[in-house]
Design a protein around this motif. Sequence first.
Motif, short mmCIF file in Angstrom:
data_model
loop_
_atom_site.label_atom_id
_atom_site.label_comp_id
_atom_site.label_asym_id
_atom_site.label_seq_id
_atom_site.Cartn_x
_atom_site.Cartn_y
_atom_site.Cartn_z
N THR A 68 0.85 -1.19 0.00
CA THR A 68 0.00 0.00 0.00
C THR A 68 0.88 1.24 0.00
OG1 THR A 68 -0.10 0.25 2.40
CG2 THR A 68 -1.72 -1.20 1.40
N MET A 69 0.26 2.39 -0.17
CA MET A 69 0.98 3.64 -0.04
C MET A 69 0.02 4.72 0.44
SD MET A 69 1.65 4.86 -3.95
CE MET A 69 1.91 6.59 -3.83
N ALA A 70 0.57 5.69 1.15
CA ALA A 70 -0.23 6.80 1.65
C ALA A 70 -0.49 7.78 0.51
CB ALA A 70 0.49 7.50 2.78
N LEU A 71 -1.71 8.23 0.41
CA LEU A 71 -2.09 9.20 -0.62
C LEU A 71 -2.00 10.59 -0.01
CD1 LEU A 71 -3.05 9.51 -3.48
CD2 LEU A 71 -5.38 9.29 -2.67
N ARG A 72 -0.98 11.34 -0.40
CA ARG A 72 -0.72 12.67 0.14
C ARG A 72 -1.14 13.73 -0.88
NH1 ARG A 72 4.28 10.14 0.48
NH2 ARG A 72 5.13 11.78 -0.82
N PRO A 73 -1.45 14.95 -0.41
CA PRO A 73 -1.86 16.01 -1.33
C PRO A 73 -0.83 16.31 -2.42
CG PRO A 73 -2.44 16.63 0.89
CD PRO A 73 -1.63 15.36 1.00
N VAL A 74 0.45 16.20 -2.13
CA VAL A 74 1.46 16.45 -3.16
C VAL A 74 1.34 15.42 -4.30
CG1 VAL A 74 3.31 15.11 -2.06
CG2 VAL A 74 3.89 17.04 -3.54
N LEU A 75 0.99 14.19 -3.97
CA LEU A 75 0.78 13.17 -5.00
C LEU A 75 -0.50 13.45 -5.79
CD1 LEU A 75 1.80 9.90 -3.15
CD2 LEU A 75 3.03 11.07 -4.97
N VAL A 76 -1.55 13.86 -5.08
CA VAL A 76 -2.80 14.19 -5.77
C VAL A 76 -2.56 15.31 -6.78
CG1 VAL A 76 -5.15 15.07 -5.46
CG2 VAL A 76 -4.23 13.38 -3.86
N ALA A 77 -1.80 16.32 -6.39
CA ALA A 77 -1.49 17.42 -7.31
C ALA A 77 -0.73 16.91 -8.53
CB ALA A 77 -0.68 18.50 -6.59
N ALA A 78 0.22 16.02 -8.32
CA ALA A 78 0.97 15.46 -9.44
C ALA A 78 0.06 14.65 -10.36
CB ALA A 78 2.13 14.59 -8.92
N PHE A 79 -0.88 13.91 -9.78
CA PHE A 79 -1.80 13.12 -10.60
C PHE A 79 -2.73 14.02 -11.40
CE2 PHE A 79 -1.48 9.82 -6.98
CZ PHE A 79 -0.26 9.38 -7.46
N ILE A 80 -3.17 15.12 -10.81
CA ILE A 80 -4.03 16.07 -11.53
C ILE A 80 -3.26 16.67 -12.71
CG2 ILE A 80 -5.22 18.29 -11.37
CD1 ILE A 80 -5.96 17.51 -8.47
N ARG A 81 -2.02 17.08 -12.49
CA ARG A 81 -1.22 17.62 -13.59
C ARG A 81 -1.02 16.60 -14.70
NH1 ARG A 81 1.55 20.09 -9.16
NH2 ARG A 81 1.21 22.33 -9.22
N THR A 82 -0.79 15.34 -14.33
CA THR A 82 -0.64 14.27 -15.32
C THR A 82 -1.92 14.10 -16.12
OG1 THR A 82 0.96 13.13 -13.91
CG2 THR A 82 -0.12 11.83 -15.62
N ALA A 83 -3.07 14.10 -15.44
CA ALA A 83 -4.35 13.95 -16.14
C ALA A 83 -4.61 15.12 -17.09
CB ALA A 83 -5.48 13.83 -15.13
N LEU A 84 -4.27 16.33 -16.67
CA LEU A 84 -4.45 17.49 -17.54
C LEU A 84 -3.57 17.37 -18.79
CD1 LEU A 84 -4.62 20.30 -14.83
CD2 LEU A 84 -6.50 19.52 -16.30
N ARG A 85 -2.34 16.87 -18.61
CA ARG A 85 -1.46 16.66 -19.78
C ARG A 85 -1.99 15.57 -20.71
NH1 ARG A 85 2.71 16.88 -16.00
NH2 ARG A 85 3.01 14.64 -16.18
#
Length: 124
Positions: A68-85
């Motif tokens: 497992t891994m902890a879902l942190r806001p910094v990761l969520v931000a990176a995932f949002i940027r990836t999705a936008l790209r």
Amino acid sequence: MAIPKKGSRLITMDGTVYRWRVRRKPTYCQGNSWGPMTFAVELADASGRVLLVSLPCSRPDAWWGERTMALRPVLVAAFIRTALRHGWTPRQAGNAFELALTDEDLTELMNGQPPAYSVPFMRR
């Protein structure tokens, strides 16, 4: 489809406020570590397409001792940027935009460092 406000968190990126949420309880498949950890993201102030992100690990509250891994806001931000790209347009109406990440994607998003997975104590 809208994300319930209760249990969600806000994150601001580049002047845009998003709401993200992990499902409160795991599905049966997620509890057995058969399905990936997922969470949803949408604009906080408008309706539009929801982003569904799947991670290559189990939820921390899975019943079996999988990684497992902890879902942190910094990761969520990176995932949002990836999705936008990758073409997610949050203000456009339509079906949910699905983003399935691999271990290689996570390593790239974490500046070349492999994800820090943990294996929880097995519950009986």
